[in-house]
Design a protein around this motif. Sequence first.
Motif, mmCIF file in Angstrom:
data_model
loop_
_atom_site.group_PDB
_atom_site.id
_atom_site.type_symbol
_atom_site.label_atom_id
_atom_site.label_comp_id
_atom_site.label_asym_id
_atom_site.label_seq_id
_atom_site.Cartn_x
_atom_site.Cartn_y
_atom_site.Cartn_z
ATOM 1 N N GLU A 1 0.834 -1.196 0.000
ATOM 2 C CA GLU A 1 0.000 0.000 0.000
ATOM 3 C C GLU A 1 0.872 1.249 0.000
ATOM 4 O O GLU A 1 0.524 2.258 -0.586
ATOM 5 N N THR A 2 2.008 1.195 0.680
ATOM 6 C CA THR A 2 2.992 2.269 0.532
ATOM 7 C C THR A 2 4.379 1.651 0.489
ATOM 8 O O THR A 2 4.638 0.660 1.172
ATOM 9 N N ILE A 3 5.234 2.232 -0.342
ATOM 10 C CA ILE A 3 6.622 1.756 -0.359
ATOM 11 C C ILE A 3 7.528 2.852 0.198
ATOM 12 O O ILE A 3 8.742 2.773 0.096
ATOM 13 N N TYR A 4 6.933 3.865 0.801
ATOM 14 C CA TYR A 4 7.728 5.002 1.254
ATOM 15 C C TYR A 4 8.310 4.790 2.646
ATOM 16 O O TYR A 4 9.119 5.577 3.109
ATOM 17 N N TYR A 5 7.862 3.767 3.348
ATOM 18 C CA TYR A 5 8.527 3.354 4.578
ATOM 19 C C TYR A 5 8.899 1.879 4.457
ATOM 20 O O TYR A 5 8.066 1.066 4.034
ATOM 21 N N LEU A 6 10.125 1.544 4.856
ATOM 22 C CA LEU A 6 10.559 0.158 4.838
ATOM 23 C C LEU A 6 10.703 -0.292 6.281
ATOM 24 O O LEU A 6 11.302 0.418 7.101
ATOM 25 N N TYR A 7 10.149 -1.450 6.606
ATOM 26 C CA TYR A 7 10.214 -1.964 7.967
ATOM 27 C C TYR A 7 11.265 -3.059 8.007
ATOM 28 O O TYR A 7 11.290 -3.941 7.144
ATOM 29 N N ILE A 8 12.165 -2.961 8.982
ATOM 30 C CA ILE A 8 13.369 -3.782 8.953
ATOM 31 C C ILE A 8 13.367 -4.753 10.134
ATOM 32 O O ILE A 8 13.164 -4.348 11.283
ATOM 33 N N LEU A 9 13.544 -6.043 9.810
ATOM 34 C CA LEU A 9 13.415 -7.113 10.799
ATOM 35 C C LEU A 9 14.761 -7.757 11.082
ATOM 36 O O LEU A 9 15.652 -7.758 10.221
ATOM 37 N N ASP A 10 14.906 -8.330 12.276
ATOM 38 C CA ASP A 10 16.117 -9.098 12.568
ATOM 39 C C ASP A 10 15.865 -10.574 12.251
ATOM 40 O O ASP A 10 14.830 -10.920 11.668
ATOM 41 N N GLU A 11 16.792 -11.446 12.649
ATOM 42 C CA GLU A 11 16.663 -12.854 12.249
ATOM 43 C C GLU A 11 15.483 -13.553 12.929
ATOM 44 O O GLU A 11 14.991 -14.566 12.447
ATOM 45 N N ASN A 12 15.003 -12.987 14.053
ATOM 46 C CA ASN A 12 13.808 -13.557 14.701
ATOM 47 C C ASN A 12 12.508 -12.977 14.153
ATOM 48 O O ASN A 12 11.444 -13.160 14.733
ATOM 49 N N LYS A 13 12.636 -12.204 13.083
ATOM 50 C CA LYS A 13 11.468 -11.540 12.477
ATOM 51 C C LYS A 13 10.866 -10.489 13.419
ATOM 52 O O LYS A 13 9.679 -10.176 13.326
ATOM 53 N N ASP A 14 11.705 -9.995 14.346
ATOM 54 C CA ASP A 14 11.234 -8.891 15.191
ATOM 55 C C ASP A 14 11.539 -7.575 14.490
ATOM 56 O O ASP A 14 12.570 -7.427 13.839
ATOM 57 N N LEU A 15 10.640 -6.601 14.673
ATOM 58 C CA LEU A 15 10.838 -5.277 14.084
ATOM 59 C C LEU A 15 11.957 -4.572 14.842
ATOM 60 O O LEU A 15 11.884 -4.392 16.059
ATOM 61 N N VAL A 16 13.026 -4.194 14.135
ATOM 62 C CA VAL A 16 14.147 -3.529 14.821
ATOM 63 C C VAL A 16 14.438 -2.136 14.272
ATOM 64 O O VAL A 16 15.166 -1.367 14.897
ATOM 65 N N GLY A 17 13.862 -1.793 13.122
ATOM 66 C CA GLY A 17 14.154 -0.472 12.578
ATOM 67 C C GLY A 17 13.192 -0.068 11.475
ATOM 68 O O GLY A 17 12.417 -0.890 10.978
ATOM 69 N N VAL A 18 13.227 1.201 11.157
ATOM 70 C CA VAL A 18 12.413 1.743 10.065
ATOM 71 C C VAL A 18 13.305 2.627 9.228
ATOM 72 O O VAL A 18 14.278 3.205 9.724
ATOM 73 N N MET A 19 13.010 2.714 7.945
ATOM 74 C CA MET A 19 13.703 3.663 7.078
ATOM 75 C C MET A 19 12.702 4.213 6.097
ATOM 76 O O MET A 19 11.819 3.495 5.638
ATOM 77 N N SER A 20 12.841 5.483 5.772
ATOM 78 C CA SER A 20 11.988 6.020 4.724
ATOM 79 C C SER A 20 12.703 5.803 3.396
ATOM 80 O O SER A 20 13.930 5.688 3.343
ATOM 81 N N LEU A 21 11.924 5.759 2.327
ATOM 82 C CA LEU A 21 12.512 5.602 1.001
ATOM 83 C C LEU A 21 13.431 6.783 0.718
ATOM 84 O O LEU A 21 14.470 6.650 0.068
ATOM 85 N N ARG A 22 13.060 7.933 1.258
ATOM 86 C CA ARG A 22 13.873 9.133 1.121
ATOM 87 C C ARG A 22 15.279 8.929 1.701
ATOM 88 O O ARG A 22 16.273 9.263 1.059
ATOM 89 N N ASP A 23 15.324 8.342 2.913
ATOM 90 C CA ASP A 23 16.634 8.055 3.503
ATOM 91 C C ASP A 23 17.368 6.996 2.695
ATOM 92 O O ASP A 23 18.585 7.065 2.516
ATOM 93 N N LEU A 24 16.606 6.008 2.213
ATOM 94 C CA LEU A 24 17.231 4.899 1.496
ATOM 95 C C LEU A 24 17.960 5.365 0.242
ATOM 96 O O LEU A 24 19.100 4.968 0.000
ATOM 97 N N ILE A 25 17.287 6.234 -0.533
ATOM 98 C CA ILE A 25 17.937 6.617 -1.796
ATOM 99 C C ILE A 25 19.123 7.556 -1.570
ATOM 100 O O ILE A 25 19.928 7.775 -2.466
ATOM 101 N N MET A 26 19.248 8.092 -0.342
ATOM 102 C CA MET A 26 20.414 8.929 -0.014
ATOM 103 C C MET A 26 21.638 8.079 0.319
ATOM 104 O O MET A 26 22.745 8.594 0.398
ATOM 105 N N GLN A 27 21.452 6.790 0.560
ATOM 106 C CA GLN A 27 22.557 5.942 1.008
ATOM 107 C C GLN A 27 23.396 5.452 -0.171
ATOM 108 O O GLN A 27 22.894 5.324 -1.286
ATOM 109 N N LYS A 28 24.646 5.138 0.127
ATOM 110 C CA LYS A 28 25.471 4.445 -0.870
ATOM 111 C C LYS A 28 24.920 3.028 -1.008
ATOM 112 O O LYS A 28 24.420 2.446 -0.052
ATOM 113 N N SER A 29 25.044 2.452 -2.222
ATOM 114 C CA SER A 29 24.334 1.195 -2.469
ATOM 115 C C SER A 29 24.905 0.036 -1.655
ATOM 116 O O SER A 29 24.223 -0.946 -1.409
#
Lengths: 439, 439
Positions: B153-181
């Motif tokens: 429904e939105t791709i503008y926030y990415l939800y980031i999970l650890d190996e236990n599938k627990d939510l550990v972080g969030v990133m906006s697409l805006r922040d993502l495209i600012m990063q080195k690949s």
Amino acid sequence: LDNGDTFKFRKTYLDMHFYDQSTFYLSLKKDERLKLYDILRPNEMGDMFDTIEDELPEIPEFLDEMDVKYASKMLNYMYDDNAADVLEHMDKTHVDQFLSEMPTSDANNLRGLLHYDTETAGGIMTTDFVQFDQEITAGQAIKNLRQFAETAETIYYLYILDENKDLVGVMSLRDLIMQKSQTVLKTVMNTDLITVNVDDEQAEVAQVFRSYEFLACPVVDHSNKLVGIVTVDDVIEVIDDEAQQDYSGLAGVDVDESINDNPFKAASKRLPWLITLLLLSMITATLVNRYEGLLAQASILAVFISTITGTAGNAGTQSLAVAVRRLAIDEIDRSDFFKLLGKELLTGLFTGVVTGVSIFLLVGFWKHNFVLGLVIGLAMCAAITVANVAGSFIPMLMSRLGFDPAVASGPFISTLSDLTSVLIYFSIAGMFLQYFVGS
Amino acid sequence: LDNGDTFKFRKTYLDMHFYDQSTFYLSLKKDERLKLYDILRPNEMGDMFDTIEDELPEIPEFLDEMDVKYASKMLNYMYDDNAADVLEHMDKTHVDQFLSEMPTSDANNLRGLLHYDTETAGGIMTTDFVQFDQEITAGQAIKNLRQFAETAETIYYLYILDENKDLVGVMSLRDLIMQKSQTVLKTVMNTDLITVNVDDEQAEVAQVFRSYEFLACPVVDHSNKLVGIVTVDDVIEVIDDEAQQDYSGLAGVDVDESINDNPFKAASKRLPWLITLLLLSMITATLVNRYEGLLAQASILAVFISTITGTAGNAGTQSLAVAVRRLAIDEIDRSDFFKLLGKELLTGLFTGVVTGVSIFLLVGFWKHNFVLGLVIGLAMCAAITVANVAGSFIPMLMSRLGFDPAVASGPFISTLSDLTSVLIYFSIAGMFLQYFVGS
């Protein structure tokens, strides 16, 4: 902040969400805030100020206690719609001082925004948006987007211009990243443009966001040039403001009373309404006074005064509320005007008949006096019908005359309806007097 | 659509915004809609259905007239929160029929959503969101995003999970495209997580969006696992619904009356309130009735009944409105409860004294009878104080008992305050009777 470990403080502070930073900032005393201005850069301060409610009465004070250069850098770093909102509430000398410290183009930009009426699209738009030429490719656009990401309020919509700088298309970032990198924007952009005009009422802008579920919407001027965009966070504020205004109008009080206001301040906000309505209700009293002779002959009439005025007032408030909400959602043109009034007349009549028959039976059986019941029932029916029509007519008329219909408040309608109800009640009672007093 | 050029129609239709498509669809007659189902694919239909207001009473009819397979494909293609909202309003047999046509995992997903209370975070969330493992790089994430872009429904926030599938972080697409690949997500993601619980009231969720200006917010269950996200378009609907409920409560009528309702339907929606309040106001009438002897001796008293009941009712409505808004914004705990009540008592007293003195002077000079003025003034002061405290106490009590405070409506408070006002008025008048009748 207090124990002096600046480095550790900066890290903890900057890791917080901007909103949490602002909650922290607002909890500080003046000397603590002064320390904070030393520790944080103007841009870090600006990020936090972007989330502070611009209507906060302390904001001018905050800006005053900052160094002018610092404050003006901070304002320049903020999204320009928020900076303009802050400046809106400051006096002209201060505004000029801040603007004179900024680069001329930024200052002119802010001056331009300050110029718009706050309750229009121009008053809530930002000029920090992403625009591209239609001839560039998707790959170039993504590359260029990085330079916008620092300053633009949203990068999730790209606005696409032709060689005359006219807006010709829109693309979402979502669509953009789906494209092959050599695709030229003009071949894939969305050309079915939904725009708002810079002079459109903010309520109309909110309606566009509700319908199209936009995150941002382009704002154009009279020659159809793109001058800014409105983002969804500002629209949420608009929706809240409008709802609060409607609610305040219906209640006859500005409900934006702070939990920290002392009782005297609270009372002083409520009294102007109450005293005005009291004076209006004195007209009702003089009217009843003219019927004192009637009351002396039939003191039973006094028993039902508050039943009739109260019920008609309730009906009027219902009709008012429906009309105000309808005016908020739909434009009502001239032909609808009379159609709606006719409908409200019928609704009032039907409601009045049912309520009138109920009270006729109640009074008839209670007092074993069906003539008295008939008087009360007829008066109730007529009073409700009049209150219904007034409750609908007054806001529609105000809206037609260009006033906010929500100002025709609930208490105003019910106080006004007291007057007409009393007039109707005693007129009818006077006509039937000889029949029910004797029986 | 009518002249049979399917290809041209498809192009024109699909070039429109989904909302404009839905306006067009809703304007069609049944046989035209049936044609449309032949021309459009289920996914194209689903895009449009995503924007239709799910509370529209015709929706079950629309789904009924579609082929079951077609409807179930369309529902499956829709964002799952919208599909669940549509199914919410259909009967169980139909729901089961549609779900049985879907792949099991999709059907179970929808069943899960249908299970949540509609007014909670679970009831408005979608499970179509973007999630990544914290170990992948920004470059991989952008590449993988394309596969989400079709369904999320939105791709503008990415939800980031650890190996236990627990939510550990969030990133906006805006922040993502600012990063080195080659940057790994876990080194740059935002770990200061703001989440809502699946059982949180929708009003609390809206409050989070207001404060943090989010476009989406993660929803977690009791073991802190990410189960969905709420998006800002649904929050706007929530804000509108809540405002409408508050407004309806204050007016004593469901203001969601359609402009197309006929007068009888409109009246039938308003009458239950009016008749209930009429019965309550009959208690006031029986009370006045007990004082008929007093009224027979001093019919002048009847002149001011509506002034006192009306003004106290207005004051009570003000106090109610302030309390309801306050309850909507802040949680009020036990110690605040009595503090706020005390404040409202003082506000009422101060308002009452000012209003009482005003009417004392008005009546005194008008009737050349300052004892009568004193009676009216005292009664007014007491009636306003009581109405103020009641207007604040009742919604706070209801909220404490777990009811929606907005149900304690304006008309209810003013009708109740009629009763107390009349009681106060005649008690005071009775005490002073010999002084003002003689003079």
